[in-house]
Design a protein around this motif. Structure first.
Motif, PDB file in Angstrom:
ATOM      1  N   LEU A  43      -0.394  -4.514  -2.920  1.00  0.00           N
ATOM      2  CA  LEU A  43      -0.941  -5.389  -2.734  1.00  0.00           C
ATOM      3  C   LEU A  43      -1.801  -5.578  -1.625  1.00  0.00           C
ATOM      4  N   GLU A  44      -1.465  -4.897  -0.492  1.00  0.00           N
ATOM      5  CA  GLU A  44      -2.152  -5.013   0.604  1.00  0.00           C
ATOM      6  C   GLU A  44      -3.708  -4.520   0.332  1.00  0.00           C
ATOM      7  N   ASN A  45      -3.774  -3.181  -0.196  1.00  0.00           N
ATOM      8  CA  ASN A  45      -4.931  -2.696  -0.704  1.00  0.00           C
ATOM      9  C   ASN A  45      -5.932  -3.754  -1.666  1.00  0.00           C
ATOM     10  N   TYR A  46      -5.282  -4.154  -2.433  1.00  0.00           N
ATOM     11  CA  TYR A  46      -5.943  -5.063  -3.540  1.00  0.00           C
ATOM     12  C   TYR A  46      -6.565  -6.407  -2.795  1.00  0.00           C
ATOM     13  N   HIS A  47      -5.544  -6.884  -1.922  1.00  0.00           N
ATOM     14  CA  HIS A  47      -6.180  -7.996  -1.153  1.00  0.00           C
ATOM     15  C   HIS A  47      -7.563  -7.794  -0.423  1.00  0.00           C
ATOM     16  N   VAL A  48      -7.410  -6.766   0.439  1.00  0.00           N
ATOM     17  CA  VAL A  48      -8.647  -6.301   1.162  1.00  0.00           C
ATOM     18  C   VAL A  48      -9.734  -5.886   0.231  1.00  0.00           C
ATOM     19  N   SER A  49      -9.575  -5.143  -0.675  1.00  0.00           N
ATOM     20  CA  SER A  49     -10.498  -4.868  -1.577  1.00  0.00           C
ATOM     21  C   SER A  49     -11.274  -5.879  -2.171  1.00  0.00           C
ATOM     22  N   GLU A  50     -10.359  -6.739  -2.737  1.00  0.00           N
ATOM     23  CA  GLU A  50     -11.099  -7.947  -3.493  1.00  0.00           C
ATOM     24  C   GLU A  50     -11.804  -8.845  -2.562  1.00  0.00           C
ATOM     25  N   ALA A  51     -11.377  -8.964  -1.387  1.00  0.00           N
ATOM     26  CA  ALA A  51     -12.214  -9.844  -0.248  1.00  0.00           C
ATOM     27  C   ALA A  51     -13.580  -8.990  -0.035  1.00  0.00           C
ATOM     28  N   PHE A  52     -13.471  -7.800   0.478  1.00  0.00           N
ATOM     29  CA  PHE A  52     -14.972  -7.207   0.317  1.00  0.00           C
ATOM     30  C   PHE A  52     -15.646  -7.219  -0.798  1.00  0.00           C
ATOM     31  N   LYS A  53     -15.038  -7.255  -2.073  1.00  0.00           N
ATOM     32  CA  LYS A  53     -16.008  -7.110  -2.987  1.00  0.00           C
ATOM     33  C   LYS A  53     -16.543  -8.775  -3.333  1.00  0.00           C
ATOM     34  N   LEU A  54     -15.960  -9.794  -2.668  1.00  0.00           N
ATOM     35  CA  LEU A  54     -16.311 -10.980  -2.725  1.00  0.00           C
ATOM     36  C   LEU A  54     -17.622 -11.061  -1.934  1.00  0.00           C
ATOM     37  N   MET A  55     -17.386 -10.295  -0.561  1.00  0.00           N
ATOM     38  CA  MET A  55     -18.541 -10.330   0.450  1.00  0.00           C
ATOM     39  C   MET A  55     -19.951  -9.722  -0.024  1.00  0.00           C
ATOM     40  N   LEU A  56     -19.705  -8.970  -1.419  1.00  0.00           N
ATOM     41  CA  LEU A  56     -21.039  -8.373  -2.001  1.00  0.00           C
ATOM     42  C   LEU A  56     -21.841  -9.624  -2.277  1.00  0.00           C
ATOM     43  N   ASN A  57     -21.368 -10.688  -2.658  1.00  0.00           N
ATOM     44  CA  ASN A  57     -22.178 -11.963  -2.941  1.00  0.00           C
ATOM     45  C   ASN A  57     -22.903 -12.516  -1.947  1.00  0.00           C
ATOM     46  N   PRO A  58     -24.192 -12.497  -1.954  1.00  0.00           N
ATOM     47  CA  PRO A  58     -25.001 -12.725  -0.689  1.00  0.00           C
ATOM     48  C   PRO A  58     -24.774 -14.357  -0.469  1.00  0.00           C
ATOM     49  N   GLU A  59     -24.170 -15.248  -1.350  1.00  0.00           N
ATOM     50  CA  GLU A  59     -23.964 -16.773  -1.266  1.00  0.00           C
ATOM     51  C   GLU A  59     -22.885 -16.980  -0.259  1.00  0.00           C
ATOM     52  N   VAL A  60     -21.843 -15.957  -0.201  1.00  0.00           N
ATOM     53  CA  VAL A  60     -20.736 -16.200   0.564  1.00  0.00           C
ATOM     54  C   VAL A  60     -20.532 -15.183   1.517  1.00  0.00           C
ATOM     55  N   ASN A  61     -21.299 -14.366   1.580  1.00  0.00           N
ATOM     56  CA  ASN A  61     -21.294 -12.858   2.688  1.00  0.00           C
ATOM     57  C   ASN A  61     -21.391 -13.542   4.152  1.00  0.00           C
ATOM     58  N   ILE A  62     -20.392 -13.595   4.795  1.00  0.00           N
ATOM     59  CA  ILE A  62     -20.456 -14.237   6.251  1.00  0.00           C
ATOM     60  C   ILE A  62     -20.806 -12.951   7.045  1.00  0.00           C
ATOM     61  N   PHE A  63     -20.850 -11.842   6.644  1.00  0.00           N
ATOM     62  CA  PHE A  63     -21.396 -10.838   7.398  1.00  0.00           C
ATOM     63  C   PHE A  63     -22.690 -10.303   7.513  1.00  0.00           C
ATOM     64  N   HIS A  64     -23.359 -11.172   6.854  1.00  0.00           N
ATOM     65  CA  HIS A  64     -24.945 -10.534   6.485  1.00  0.00           C
ATOM     66  C   HIS A  64     -25.659 -10.456   7.672  1.00  0.00           C
ATOM     67  N   THR A  65     -25.533 -10.977   8.798  1.00  0.00           N
ATOM     68  CA  THR A  65     -26.383 -10.895   9.976  1.00  0.00           C
ATOM     69  C   THR A  65     -25.984  -9.577  10.816  1.00  0.00           C
ATOM     70  N   ILE A  66     -24.850  -8.990  10.798  1.00  0.00           N
ATOM     71  CA  ILE A  66     -24.562  -7.618  11.270  1.00  0.00           C
ATOM     72  C   ILE A  66     -25.048  -6.497  10.646  1.00  0.00           C
ATOM     73  N   ASP A  67     -25.189  -5.267  11.467  1.00  0.00           N
ATOM     74  CA  ASP A  67     -26.020  -4.245  10.981  1.00  0.00           C
ATOM     75  C   ASP A  67     -24.791  -3.246  10.173  1.00  0.00           C
ATOM     76  N   HIS A  68     -25.108  -1.981   9.748  1.00  0.00           N
ATOM     77  CA  HIS A  68     -24.454  -1.441   8.851  1.00  0.00           C
ATOM     78  C   HIS A  68     -23.421  -0.892   9.703  1.00  0.00           C
ATOM     79  N   LYS A  69     -23.638  -0.375  10.826  1.00  0.00           N
ATOM     80  CA  LYS A  69     -22.685   0.232  11.625  1.00  0.00           C
ATOM     81  C   LYS A  69     -21.654  -0.831  12.402  1.00  0.00           C
ATOM     82  N   GLN A  70     -22.186  -1.971  12.436  1.00  0.00           N
ATOM     83  CA  GLN A  70     -21.168  -2.976  12.970  1.00  0.00           C
ATOM     84  C   GLN A  70     -20.257  -3.237  11.601  1.00  0.00           C
TER      85      GLN A  70
END
Length: 242
Positions: A43-70
């Motif tokens: 479950l723990e792997n699933y939760h975090v995987s699904e969360a970062f998959k969601l972040m692939l959507n530009p409309e909800v990606n709250i990390f869009h301002t940080i660079d690749h390394k960050q």
């Protein structure tokens, strides 16, 4: 700032899209998630995987301002924190808290703050502590969450019984009726799991003790009174003439 951002995000997503079943159920039933994550912190792997998959959507990606390394560093921290909420890691975490707090003085830094575990190790354990922290809430909130978790476990137990699977601990509704058994399970949960974790956390953060310890004591007192009351009522029923 990166650690705090990772901690807050991990706290938000640590149960993202939870199916209402435990890892044991998913593994024993050969669920697709267990097969995907090879029975390890499913479950723990699933939760975090699904969360970062969601972040692939530009409309909800709250990390869009940080660079690749960050982003890479943040993701590693979040994954570490969410995986730490697996109850299978609980006793190892308690051991680590106690052993690092009791390290010989010559191995510790001079200041109290420096003697703590590294934050990238301590914060995941802190998140796990928050995940099982309902005994530290107000008593009405704690009781409400206890009943909600009981009902979720019973639902899983019903499914396990229908499938012919081993019944998981605290999931058998037929074994939890009367004689203060549910209250007893809450006492056992707090004494065996929550209390040692609290002790370990407070060895690193002593100011938490006067805040949290009385709340845990109040929760324990409630369930002990409830257990004794139910056992007394069952005893009276058992001794009543037929």
């Amino acid at each position: 700032h990166a650690l705090l951002l990772a901690l807050f995000f991990a706290a938000i997503v640590h149960d993202f899209r939870h199916p209402g079943m435990t890892n044991a159920f998913l593994i024993n039933s050969n669920d697709a998630l267990a097969l995907t994550y090879n029975d390890r912190s499913v479950l723990e792997n699933y939760h975090v995987s699904e969360a970062f998959k969601l972040m692939l959507n530009p409309e909800v990606n709250i990390f869009h301002t940080i660079d690749h390394k960050q982003h890479r560093e943040l993701r590693q921290l979040v994954v570490k924190m969410v995986l730490a909420t697996d109850m299978a890691e609980h006793f190892a975490q308690v051991t680590e808290l106690v052993s690092t707090a009791q390290a010989p003085k010559q191995e510790q830094s001079r200041s109290h703050a420096d003697s703590l575990m590294p934050l990238d190790r301590f914060l995941p354990i802190l998140l796990h502590s928050a995940d099982i922290s309902h005994p530290f809430r107000s008593l009405p909130a704690h009781i409400e969450w206890s009943h909600r978790l009981r009902d979720e476990f019973f639902s899983q137990g019903d499914s396990e019984r229908r499938r012919g699977l081993p019944l998981s601990p605290m999931c058998d509704r037929e074994e939890a009726v009367g004689k203060g058994k549910f209250a007893g399970s809450q006492i056992g949960f707090m004494q065996a799991l929550v209390q040692p974790l609290l002790e370990g956390i407070c060895m690193h953060l002593p100011p938490l003790r006067p805040i949290l310890a009385p709340r845990l004591e109040a929760a324990l007192a409630h369930w002990k009174m409830q257990r004794d009351l139910e056992q007394a009522q069952d005893g009276q029923l058992g001794s009543s003439p037929s």
